[in-house]
Design a protein around this motif. Structure first.
Motif, PDB file in Angstrom:
ATOM      1  N   HIS A  30      39.132  37.615  67.565  1.00  0.00           N
ATOM      2  CA  HIS A  30      38.892  39.051  67.465  1.00  0.00           C
ATOM      3  C   HIS A  30      39.268  39.634  66.108  1.00  0.00           C
ATOM      4  O   HIS A  30      38.923  40.788  65.820  1.00  0.00           O
ATOM      5  CB  HIS A  30      39.674  39.790  68.561  1.00  0.00           C
ATOM      6  N   PHE A  31      40.010  38.884  65.272  1.00  0.00           N
ATOM      7  CA  PHE A  31      40.399  39.407  63.971  1.00  0.00           C
ATOM      8  C   PHE A  31      39.231  39.264  62.999  1.00  0.00           C
ATOM      9  O   PHE A  31      38.744  38.158  62.722  1.00  0.00           O
ATOM     10  CB  PHE A  31      41.616  38.642  63.432  1.00  0.00           C
ATOM     11  N   THR A  32      38.755  40.384  62.438  1.00  0.00           N
ATOM     12  CA  THR A  32      37.599  40.401  61.538  1.00  0.00           C
ATOM     13  C   THR A  32      37.933  41.198  60.292  1.00  0.00           C
ATOM     14  O   THR A  32      39.013  41.782  60.152  1.00  0.00           O
ATOM     15  CB  THR A  32      36.375  41.020  62.235  1.00  0.00           C
ATOM     16  N   LYS A  33      36.952  41.251  59.398  1.00  0.00           N
ATOM     17  CA  LYS A  33      37.121  41.979  58.143  1.00  0.00           C
ATOM     18  C   LYS A  33      37.229  43.478  58.379  1.00  0.00           C
ATOM     19  O   LYS A  33      37.876  44.195  57.603  1.00  0.00           O
ATOM     20  CB  LYS A  33      35.944  41.658  57.215  1.00  0.00           C
ATOM     21  N   SER A  34      36.622  43.970  59.435  1.00  0.00           N
ATOM     22  CA  SER A  34      36.666  45.414  59.717  1.00  0.00           C
ATOM     23  C   SER A  34      38.072  45.890  60.076  1.00  0.00           C
ATOM     24  O   SER A  34      38.352  47.085  60.009  1.00  0.00           O
ATOM     25  CB  SER A  34      35.703  45.746  60.864  1.00  0.00           C
ATOM     26  N   ASP A  35      38.980  44.938  60.459  1.00  0.00           N
ATOM     27  CA  ASP A  35      40.357  45.334  60.755  1.00  0.00           C
ATOM     28  C   ASP A  35      41.147  45.665  59.499  1.00  0.00           C
ATOM     29  O   ASP A  35      42.219  46.266  59.577  1.00  0.00           O
ATOM     30  CB  ASP A  35      41.069  44.209  61.515  1.00  0.00           C
ATOM     31  N   LEU A  36      40.619  45.257  58.323  1.00  0.00           N
ATOM     32  CA  LEU A  36      41.317  45.515  57.063  1.00  0.00           C
ATOM     33  C   LEU A  36      40.577  46.479  56.148  1.00  0.00           C
ATOM     34  O   LEU A  36      41.208  47.167  55.336  1.00  0.00           O
ATOM     35  CB  LEU A  36      41.550  44.196  56.318  1.00  0.00           C
ATOM     36  N   THR A  37      39.285  46.498  56.207  1.00  0.00           N
ATOM     37  CA  THR A  37      38.477  47.383  55.359  1.00  0.00           C
ATOM     38  C   THR A  37      37.504  48.171  56.232  1.00  0.00           C
ATOM     39  O   THR A  37      37.051  47.670  57.277  1.00  0.00           O
ATOM     40  CB  THR A  37      37.677  46.545  54.333  1.00  0.00           C
ATOM     41  N   PRO A  38      37.144  49.388  55.808  1.00  0.00           N
ATOM     42  CA  PRO A  38      37.685  50.120  54.633  1.00  0.00           C
ATOM     43  C   PRO A  38      39.056  50.712  54.887  1.00  0.00           C
ATOM     44  O   PRO A  38      39.774  51.009  53.962  1.00  0.00           O
ATOM     45  CB  PRO A  38      36.665  51.214  54.409  1.00  0.00           C
TER      46      PRO A  38
END
Length: 454
Positions: A30-38
């Motif tokens: 479930h951890f993706t790039k959207s959890d950090l950006t923007p």
């Protein structure tokens, strides 16, 4: 990036790393790039930090929500929300100093910013990259240490067996005691015989010197008599040519001369016989001297071998004393290790009791949830008091952490000292084993020489 001593990675690299090396199971999926950006999500960032702490210190995420500060605290359920965030913040603030991040704040947990979060995650990623080879080195050293301990036990066992063998070699068996006594008696008898023969040889040497002096005197007298005879012959020749004597006087003189020559020949013959006897006696004395010299050489070899054996025994006693000293030091180290293990066991027991106490408190919290819901109105009035108490608890926690850090420093120093003592002991035992092996080889050679001489 120019202000940092580590590279700041992009979001894709950070996501791939944490999904493969830190997170597990459904959290990694479930951890993706959207959890950090923007905009970073606080829940995802907090989960990441909890998993990093669990990976490094084995501090489980559910332990952050416990209230381990004060016993008999009123309404511990009210602290559950702030306890987890405070615990993560305190531990991350201590950990990030090792990652060269010194400006970590509570807002980085509650309201994380993109660039700051990427920098912190890059610092943690750089630290994990640095930690991985160091862990491999430490595991190799631990395996080597275990192997060295096993080898030390094997060497200790070998030393004990060698000591038993040396003791059996140094002691004379009962069945050979009679033979050893016979050899000692024969050796003493041989020494007495040699002394007696030396005395006889000295006496014979004195008699030979006297005979040589007598032979020299007789030889000198014989030479003088020959010279006198030659002179007399010359005088007789001169006188016979000048004076004509009567035949009777000439006969009497010739008979006297014949008797003198006969006496001289008899004395010469006796002297030759005495010379032959003396030569035979000299030959026998020379042969006896050779035998005595051979026996003396054998006695010298035996005495040197006995001296070497005594020297080896003294060296063995010194090595035994050194070995006992090292054994005492090893026992002291074992006692210190046992004390440290008991202290660790007591600490683990205390932690288990504390966990049981926390479990009981959690059960009490679950039982009082319904009662607490009715007292929500009073919570707002007591919020300021709770905030003050939380600050006091935080100060006490900081003090407790400082004490724990000092204790860890002391433990690290003691561990380094124990490691240095162990290294010294290992080097001393290796040197001791080497010297024992050389001593055993020399002793075997000396025993072989003694047996061959006997």
């Amino acid at each position: 990036m120019s202000d940092n001593t580590f590279p700041v990675y992009n979001a894709d690299t950070i996501v791939n790393f944490y999904r493969t090396d830190v997170l597990t199971g459904q959290e990694a999926k479930h951890f993706t790039k959207s959890d950090l950006t923007p905009t970073p999500k606080p829940e995802a960032v907090q989960t990441l930090y909890m998993r990093v702490l669990h990976l490094l210190y084995r501090f489980r995420p559910e332990c952050h929500s416990m209230v381990p500060l004060l016993e008999n605290i009123q309404n511990p359920v009210y602290h559950e929300g702030t306890t987890a965030i405070t615990s993560v913040y305190i531990r991350m603030q201590q950990f990030l100093t090792m990652c060269l991040v010194y400006d970590f704040s509570l807002n980085d947990l509650l309201i994380p910013q993109k660039q700051k979060t990427l920098t912190i995650l890059s610092a943690i990623m750089n630290f994990l990259h640095f930690r991985k080879p160091r862990m491999d080195i430490i595991l190799e050293k631990q395996a080597k240490f275990r192997a060295d301990m096993d080898r030390l036990q094997v060497y200790t066992k070998g030393v004990k067996e060698a000591e038993k063998k040396i003791e059996t070699l140094m002691t004379i068996p009962p069945e050979q005691q009679a033979e050893a006594d016979e050899l000692a008696a024969a050796l003493s008898e041989l020494q007495a015989t040699n002394i007696h023969e030396y005395q006889e040889v000295d006496a014979q040497n004195e008699s030979i010197a006297e005979w040589k002096a007598k032979i020299a005197e007789k030889t000198q007298k014989l030479a003088q008599v020959k010279v006198d005879i030659c002179n007399l012959k010359e005088d007789v020749g001169k006188l016979t040519s000048q004076i004509v004597e009567s035949p009777e006087e000439l006969k009497t003189q010739m008979e006297k001369l014949r008797e003198n020559v006969k006496n001289i020949k008899n004395s010469t013959k006796e002297t030759d016989e005495h010379l032959v006897e003396l030569q035979n006696m000299v030959q026998s004395v020379t042969h006896t001297e050779a035998e005595i010299q051979q026996m003396f050489n054998l006695l010298q070899d035996l005495e040197s071998s006995m001296n070497n054996t005594k020297q080896r025994a003294d060296e063995h006693q010194e090595l035994t004393a050194q070995y006992e000293k090292k054994q005492k030091e090893l026992k002291n180290l074992c006692v210190e290790e046992g004390q440290l293990r008991r202290a660790l066991a007591m600490k683990l027991d205390k932690d288990s009791k504390q966990n049981i106490r926390m479990q009981k408190k959690r059960e009490m919290k679950e039982h009082h949830v319904q009662d607490v819901m009715g007292q929500c109105n009073q919570i707002h009035q007591k919020r300021e008091e709770m905030a003050n108490r939380i600050q006091e608890i935080s100060r006490e926690t900081q003090q407790l952490k400082a004490k724990i850090q000092s204790l860890r420093d002391v433990c690290s120093k003691e561990t380094a000292r124990a490691q240095a003592l162990f290294d010294t002991l290992s080097a001393s035992m290796d040197e001791l084993h080497r010297r024992i092996q050389t001593h055993i080889v020399d002793l075997k050679q000396d025993v072989a020489k003694m047996s061959a001489s006997f």
